[in-house]
Structure formats: C-alpha cells, structure tokens
Design a protein around this motif. Structure first.
Motif, PDB file in Angstrom:
ATOM      1  N   PHE A  65       0.863  -1.182   0.000  1.00  0.00           N
ATOM      2  CA  PHE A  65       0.000   0.000   0.000  1.00  0.00           C
ATOM      3  C   PHE A  65       0.898   1.231   0.000  1.00  0.00           C
ATOM      4  CE2 PHE A  65      -2.397   3.491   1.688  1.00  0.00           C
ATOM      5  CZ  PHE A  65      -3.641   3.345   1.075  1.00  0.00           C
ATOM      6  N   ILE A  66       0.743   2.076  -1.019  1.00  0.00           N
ATOM      7  CA  ILE A  66       1.510   3.320  -1.103  1.00  0.00           C
ATOM      8  C   ILE A  66       0.686   4.419  -0.444  1.00  0.00           C
ATOM      9  CG2 ILE A  66       2.497   5.052  -2.657  1.00  0.00           C
ATOM     10  CD1 ILE A  66       4.062   2.420  -2.606  1.00  0.00           C
ATOM     11  N   TRP A  67       1.237   4.970   0.625  1.00  0.00           N
ATOM     12  CA  TRP A  67       0.538   5.971   1.422  1.00  0.00           C
ATOM     13  C   TRP A  67       0.734   7.360   0.815  1.00  0.00           C
ATOM     14  CZ3 TRP A  67       1.407   6.224   7.432  1.00  0.00           C
ATOM     15  CH2 TRP A  67       0.640   7.242   7.980  1.00  0.00           C
ATOM     16  N   GLN A  68       1.981   7.774   0.620  1.00  0.00           N
ATOM     17  CA  GLN A  68       2.252   9.099   0.067  1.00  0.00           C
ATOM     18  C   GLN A  68       3.404   9.028  -0.928  1.00  0.00           C
ATOM     19  OE1 GLN A  68       2.975  11.607   3.595  1.00  0.00           O
ATOM     20  NE2 GLN A  68       1.141  12.754   3.047  1.00  0.00           N
ATOM     21  N   VAL A  69       3.310   9.876  -1.942  1.00  0.00           N
ATOM     22  CA  VAL A  69       4.389  10.066  -2.911  1.00  0.00           C
ATOM     23  C   VAL A  69       4.599  11.569  -3.011  1.00  0.00           C
ATOM     24  CG1 VAL A  69       5.163   9.741  -5.279  1.00  0.00           C
ATOM     25  CG2 VAL A  69       3.673   8.027  -4.222  1.00  0.00           C
ATOM     26  N   CYS A  70       5.831  12.003  -2.861  1.00  0.00           N
ATOM     27  CA  CYS A  70       6.121  13.435  -2.910  1.00  0.00           C
ATOM     28  C   CYS A  70       7.441  13.657  -3.650  1.00  0.00           C
ATOM     29  CB  CYS A  70       6.216  13.991  -1.483  1.00  0.00           C
ATOM     30  SG  CYS A  70       6.353  15.791  -1.417  1.00  0.00           S
ATOM     31  N   VAL A  71       7.410  14.539  -4.644  1.00  0.00           N
ATOM     32  CA  VAL A  71       8.621  14.900  -5.382  1.00  0.00           C
ATOM     33  C   VAL A  71       8.722  16.421  -5.393  1.00  0.00           C
ATOM     34  CG1 VAL A  71       9.824  14.824  -7.601  1.00  0.00           C
ATOM     35  CG2 VAL A  71       8.548  12.816  -6.810  1.00  0.00           C
ATOM     36  N   ASP A  72       9.853  16.927  -4.931  1.00  0.00           N
ATOM     37  CA  ASP A  72      10.100  18.364  -4.914  1.00  0.00           C
ATOM     38  C   ASP A  72      10.112  18.904  -6.345  1.00  0.00           C
ATOM     39  OD1 ASP A  72      12.299  20.773  -4.770  1.00  0.00           O
ATOM     40  OD2 ASP A  72      11.199  20.565  -2.884  1.00  0.00           O
ATOM     41  N   GLU A  73       9.673  20.140  -6.483  1.00  0.00           N
ATOM     42  CA  GLU A  73       9.598  20.776  -7.794  1.00  0.00           C
ATOM     43  C   GLU A  73      10.920  20.684  -8.557  1.00  0.00           C
ATOM     44  OE1 GLU A  73       8.953  25.288  -9.123  1.00  0.00           O
ATOM     45  OE2 GLU A  73       7.267  24.454  -7.987  1.00  0.00           O
ATOM     46  N   LYS A  74      12.046  20.837  -7.869  1.00  0.00           N
ATOM     47  CA  LYS A  74      13.340  20.842  -8.559  1.00  0.00           C
ATOM     48  C   LYS A  74      13.752  19.472  -9.087  1.00  0.00           C
ATOM     49  CE  LYS A  74      15.223  22.261  -4.797  1.00  0.00           C
ATOM     50  NZ  LYS A  74      16.042  22.865  -3.792  1.00  0.00           N
ATOM     51  N   ALA A  75      13.046  18.418  -8.679  1.00  0.00           N
ATOM     52  CA  ALA A  75      13.407  17.061  -9.129  1.00  0.00           C
ATOM     53  C   ALA A  75      12.353  16.475 -10.068  1.00  0.00           C
ATOM     54  CB  ALA A  75      13.596  16.158  -7.915  1.00  0.00           C
ATOM     55  N   ARG A  76      11.375  17.265 -10.450  1.00  0.00           N
ATOM     56  CA  ARG A  76      10.312  16.747 -11.326  1.00  0.00           C
ATOM     57  C   ARG A  76      10.817  16.607 -12.757  1.00  0.00           C
ATOM     58  NH1 ARG A  76       5.677  20.290  -8.460  1.00  0.00           N
ATOM     59  NH2 ARG A  76       5.757  19.133  -6.507  1.00  0.00           N
ATOM     60  N   GLY A  77      10.117  15.758 -13.511  1.00  0.00           N
ATOM     61  CA  GLY A  77      10.485  15.535 -14.901  1.00  0.00           C
ATOM     62  C   GLY A  77      11.535  14.457 -15.089  1.00  0.00           C
ATOM     63  N   ARG A  78      11.873  13.731 -14.039  1.00  0.00           N
ATOM     64  CA  ARG A  78      12.884  12.673 -14.087  1.00  0.00           C
ATOM     65  C   ARG A  78      12.277  11.287 -13.889  1.00  0.00           C
ATOM     66  NH1 ARG A  78      18.245  14.506 -11.987  1.00  0.00           N
ATOM     67  NH2 ARG A  78      18.192  16.766 -11.905  1.00  0.00           N
TER      68      ARG A  78
END
Length: 190
Positions: free
Chosen positions: A91-104
C-alpha cells in the motif's frame, strides 16, 4: 593550466555547463524524519502528518519506504507498508517529489525501488487511495500498471460522507495487479 571549455561543455549563454546533479534513492533512516516532513510541507498538496509519524515511517516501515536525494538534499519520498491481512499487497501511502526534481520519473523510480526489495518479495498487487481529481497520481499509477503489464482498477474506498463526514472528497482505491515478480526487475531497469 586548465584546458579551455569545448562547445559541448558550454551552455547557450557561453558559460561552462554544470554537471548533472547526482540523484540517489535509498532506504530512509531515523535522521530523515524532519527533512521528509519539510518536503511534504513544501509540496502544499499532501495531507500533513506529524514529524513523529514520518520518523516512524523512516524506522518501523523503512523497508517499504524510500527517500531520494539530489546532491544531498531530500527531494523525493514514498511511504508505504504491507497490510498485515494482505501480505501480497504494497500500500503506497504518500508520494512526494520536490519541484526541482520533477520531470525525471522520480515518483515511479521510488516505487519501483521499494518493490525490488526483499521485504516486498511476496507482493503481487499495489494499492493506493487517490481522490478522483488528482490527475497526476492517476497518471503515475496508470503508468506503473502499464509498465508492470497489468490492470489498474479504481473503486470508491473511503467515501466523503461515510468516512470523512463531508470534510474531504472520496478516496478511490487504485488497485494494480496482479503482476509477476520478474516484470518488476525488467521494467525497473529500463
């Protein structure tokens, strides 16, 4: 004497190009709790838990969570667990990616890094709950289902009136699977 920069080493402004920042995905440690809490706060979109909750995730649930660092800074997080009554489900509870690391493709990489771990060797299904209007999460989990060559289904799970007293929209259960273990290794390497 330093050698002059070549054309391929220069940006369009004629300045030396900066080397690609190093991205590292790893099992969280107890010292990561506050950095993860800060990352979630910066996102502005995720439900906020206490720092203590994030600390427990980094210790008690470390093998089903992952943290990503970009040049030593925490820029990605996935928290998950295996429900005691469903040992074949992550079960995946939360996924968070900082703006500066998006697109990867970092969110997907984080989830696959957890799925490849020994703690998940019996996992054949992936679950998460997502609100109907969360297009980014639906796209992520749809892409994961496609990559695992399986189906994604959605059904109301925690309903707005029955579970949230009308304070929050219905959370739909995203159910991916079943999938074969060998597909995780093949798809994750790509």
């Amino acid at each position: 004497m330093t050698s002059p920069a070549t054309v391929s080493d220069l940006t369009s402004a004629g300045q030396p190009a900066k080397a690609e920042a190093e991205l590292k995905i790893r099992v969280p440690e107890d010292q990561d709790g506050t950095a993860i809490w800060d990352l979630i706060q910066r996102s502005g979109t995720l439900d906020e838990n206490s720092i203590y909750c994030n600390l427990l995730q980094c210790t008690h649930f470390a093998e089903t969570c992952a943290v990503a660092e970009l040049d030593g800074e925490t820029v990605g997080w996935v928290s998950g667990y295996i429900p005691p009554s469903e040992p074949d489900v992550l079960f995946i509870w939360q996924v968070c990616v900082d703006e500066k690391a998006r697109g990867r493709g970092l969110a997907k990489k984080l989830i696959h890094s957890v799925l490849r771990r020994k703690a998940c060797q019996k996992v054949k299904r992936l679950h998460s709950t997502i609100t109907e209007d969360n297009e980014a999460s639906w796209a992520l989990f749809s892409s994961i289902a496609d990559g695992l060559d399986t189906e994604l289904s959605r059904t109301p799970h925690f309903e707005d009136e029955d579970h949230f007293d009308g304070r929050k929209p219905t959370e739909f259960l995203a159910d991916i699977g079943p999938f074969e273990r060998h597909v995780i290794s093949i798809r994750s390497a790509a």
